[in-house]
Write a protein that holds these residues in place. Sequence first.
Motif, mmCIF file in Angstrom:
data_model
loop_
_atom_site.group_PDB
_atom_site.id
_atom_site.type_symbol
_atom_site.label_atom_id
_atom_site.label_comp_id
_atom_site.label_asym_id
_atom_site.label_seq_id
_atom_site.Cartn_x
_atom_site.Cartn_y
_atom_site.Cartn_z
ATOM 1 N N VAL A 84 -7.107 5.887 -4.341
ATOM 2 C CA VAL A 84 -6.998 5.525 -5.764
ATOM 3 C C VAL A 84 -8.113 6.199 -6.550
ATOM 4 O O VAL A 84 -7.888 6.701 -7.674
ATOM 5 N N LEU A 85 -9.329 6.259 -5.982
ATOM 6 C CA LEU A 85 -10.444 6.895 -6.668
ATOM 7 C C LEU A 85 -10.249 8.395 -6.818
ATOM 8 O O LEU A 85 -10.755 9.016 -7.770
ATOM 9 N N VAL A 86 -9.525 9.018 -5.887
ATOM 10 C CA VAL A 86 -9.262 10.460 -5.988
ATOM 11 C C VAL A 86 -8.493 10.765 -7.275
ATOM 12 O O VAL A 86 -8.673 11.823 -7.884
ATOM 13 N N LYS A 87 -7.638 9.826 -7.714
ATOM 14 C CA LYS A 87 -6.839 10.000 -8.928
ATOM 15 C C LYS A 87 -7.483 9.301 -10.131
ATOM 16 O O LYS A 87 -6.795 8.909 -11.069
ATOM 17 N N SER A 88 -8.811 9.162 -10.096
ATOM 18 C CA SER A 88 -9.482 8.404 -11.143
ATOM 19 C C SER A 88 -9.317 9.014 -12.529
ATOM 20 O O SER A 88 -9.338 8.305 -13.532
ATOM 21 N N LYS A 89 -9.154 10.317 -12.633
ATOM 22 C CA LYS A 89 -8.969 10.951 -13.937
ATOM 23 C C LYS A 89 -7.644 10.542 -14.574
ATOM 24 O O LYS A 89 -7.509 10.532 -15.797
ATOM 25 N N LYS A 90 -6.662 10.197 -13.738
ATOM 26 C CA LYS A 90 -5.353 9.780 -14.238
ATOM 27 C C LYS A 90 -5.288 8.255 -14.433
ATOM 28 O O LYS A 90 -4.810 7.777 -15.460
ATOM 29 N N VAL A 106 0.839 -1.201 0.000
ATOM 30 C CA VAL A 106 0.000 0.000 0.000
ATOM 31 C C VAL A 106 0.877 1.256 0.000
ATOM 32 O O VAL A 106 0.633 2.222 -0.753
ATOM 33 N N GLU A 107 1.916 1.238 0.826
ATOM 34 C CA GLU A 107 2.797 2.420 0.898
ATOM 35 C C GLU A 107 3.519 2.660 -0.422
ATOM 36 O O GLU A 107 3.651 3.805 -0.872
ATOM 37 N N GLU A 108 3.980 1.579 -1.089
ATOM 38 C CA GLU A 108 4.709 1.741 -2.342
ATOM 39 C C GLU A 108 3.800 2.202 -3.468
ATOM 40 O O GLU A 108 4.195 3.044 -4.296
ATOM 41 N N VAL A 109 2.570 1.703 -3.511
ATOM 42 C CA VAL A 109 1.625 2.139 -4.554
ATOM 43 C C VAL A 109 1.278 3.605 -4.368
ATOM 44 O O VAL A 109 1.224 4.377 -5.337
ATOM 45 N N GLU A 110 1.027 4.026 -3.139
ATOM 46 C CA GLU A 110 0.690 5.431 -2.893
ATOM 47 C C GLU A 110 1.884 6.350 -3.124
ATOM 48 O O GLU A 110 1.725 7.530 -3.443
ATOM 49 N N LYS A 111 3.072 5.781 -2.996
ATOM 50 C CA LYS A 111 4.284 6.588 -3.180
ATOM 51 C C LYS A 111 4.545 6.911 -4.640
ATOM 52 O O LYS A 111 4.937 8.039 -4.976
ATOM 53 N N ARG A 112 4.312 5.963 -5.549
ATOM 54 C CA ARG A 112 4.698 6.214 -6.941
ATOM 55 C C ARG A 112 3.757 5.631 -7.988
ATOM 56 O O ARG A 112 4.089 5.642 -9.169
ATOM 57 N N GLY A 113 2.553 5.151 -7.573
ATOM 58 C CA GLY A 113 1.735 4.493 -8.577
ATOM 59 C C GLY A 113 0.278 4.875 -8.627
ATOM 60 O O GLY A 113 -0.486 4.236 -9.358
ATOM 61 N N LEU A 114 -0.154 5.889 -7.890
ATOM 62 C CA LEU A 114 -1.580 6.217 -7.863
ATOM 63 C C LEU A 114 -2.100 6.698 -9.218
ATOM 64 O O LEU A 114 -3.290 6.569 -9.505
ATOM 65 N N GLU A 115 -1.216 7.213 -10.056
ATOM 66 C CA GLU A 115 -1.661 7.736 -11.351
ATOM 67 C C GLU A 115 -1.420 6.743 -12.488
ATOM 68 O O GLU A 115 -1.633 7.078 -13.663
ATOM 69 N N ALA A 116 -1.005 5.540 -12.164
ATOM 70 C CA ALA A 116 -0.749 4.528 -13.199
ATOM 71 C C ALA A 116 -2.055 4.114 -13.862
ATOM 72 O O ALA A 116 -3.075 3.881 -13.204
ATOM 73 N N ASP A 117 -2.024 4.039 -15.190
ATOM 74 C CA ASP A 117 -3.219 3.703 -15.956
ATOM 75 C C ASP A 117 -3.675 2.269 -15.632
ATOM 76 O O ASP A 117 -2.895 1.326 -15.685
ATOM 77 N N GLY A 118 -4.960 2.115 -15.290
ATOM 78 C CA GLY A 118 -5.517 0.799 -14.997
ATOM 79 C C GLY A 118 -4.974 0.176 -13.731
ATOM 80 O O GLY A 118 -4.799 -1.052 -13.664
ATOM 81 N N LEU A 119 -4.716 0.983 -12.704
ATOM 82 C CA LEU A 119 -4.165 0.487 -11.449
ATOM 83 C C LEU A 119 -5.090 -0.574 -10.849
ATOM 84 O O LEU A 119 -6.298 -0.357 -10.714
ATOM 85 N N TYR A 120 -4.530 -1.727 -10.498
ATOM 86 C CA TYR A 120 -5.224 -2.905 -9.960
ATOM 87 C C TYR A 120 -6.062 -3.648 -11.013
ATOM 88 O O TYR A 120 -6.519 -4.754 -10.760
#
Length: 471
Positions: free
Chosen positions: A412-418, A298-312
């Motif tokens: 993750v939903l907060v960055k849904s546009k990205k 969770v910490e690593e995803v929030e650190k550098r991956g919240l804007e990755a396309d199709g996360l999860y």
Amino acid sequence: WQGVRTDNLSKQPAMVLPGAVQMRIKSSQSSTGERLSQTKSMVLPEPDTLQKPVTTHALCSDQPSPEEPVSTVLKGEYLNKAKIAEGGKKLRKNWTSTWVVLCSNQLFFYKESKQEAVANLKPGGKPDGVDLYGAVIEWTTEKSSRKNVIQITTSNGHEFLLQADHFPTISKWHDAIKKAVDSLSSGAGGQSCGRAALHRSNTIELLSRPTCEPTKPKPKETKSEHRRSIMFKLNYSASDSADKNGVKNRLKKFISRRPSMKTLQEKGFIKDRVFGCHMLTLCERERTTVPKFVKLCVEEVEKRGLEADGLYRVSGNLAIIQKLRFLVDQEEELDLGDSQWEDIHVITGALKMFFRELPEPLFPFRFFDLFVEAIKIKEPTQKVQALKKLIHQFPKPNHNTMKLLFHHLRRVLVKSKKNLMSTQGISIVFGPTLMWPEFESGNMEVNMVYQNQMVESILIECVEIFGPEGM
């Protein structure tokens, strides 16, 4: 004179010789060949030399021999048979319908009825059989889920199961086989040493009673060109057997002195797994209420991956995910910021795999039906309160891990546009990952709809159900 003599002979009583075969006197017109054949048939062996003919591979007769121990003999009948052990080694259970025949001291198995077996038996072939001398027969309910099952254990470690759909049928066979076994064990019939040798089947070796002298096997003739190699083997046979005995003794000592599983775990030789471990056990071992691996992901995803396309939603490289899993299970020093974990979808894939491989899902089994009833409530406020009440009944590790995960998914939903992930998209991914029924009953598609709806409702009402983050 000739007529008188004939009359006198006809009046004299016929002489009967003891032990001889009475023959019908044929007319004087019989041919010379017939008289010769009659003469040869009159030659009889001595009574003491009469022997019973022995057939090596003959099928079992329906009637017991007068020289065999008296025991119950059952004619053939189809039963279900499974061989579960051979020489003490467990075998995979495989039920087959078998024609079973009980003789004085053996139980024979045929693939078809006895008449067909006699016709189809190849020259030199033998039916499969069980020698009942020293065997044990008993009812069993543990070796099979079927009803009406009896177990036969032979003296050399073979184990068989026999079963019939009707209890009277299998009960009849149980009583008959037990009677045969008891008769053999009591030594009924006064068998001599030569008769004490157990009959041979295609699966059981010929055994003799301890009181009898063992028969020495005839030495095999060897070709002259192989004698040298055989002599070489004979020279080293003694040393080879000594070495084998030494190895066996060392192995026995090693096994008897082997440490327990707990000792190996305490010394670090065997490490407990992380993937596939029960949530309560893992958290107790790590002395936390949220697994460390979940926190790291969770910490690593929030650190550098919240804007990755199709996360999860996008799958990572499975080979790299398995490599990461192996390192986690081995409790190696894990740095998710390393370049080999550069693809954020590898980390999200490993996190989803962790939840999927839990023995019991994050939503415990006993709550599944209660959640289904709660999600069917149409009034929104009552539905949220019902979900909240159920979640607060979870064990602490399940509750705290769920709280951490759903607050993370909210970010993750907060960055849904990205990342192009919606509430519905996340619920489709995590619905079957976080909850499933203990026993798959009913329609799987309907259950999946409920799973997705529950995750979506909890995700929307995350703050209402779990409270603000950090509390």
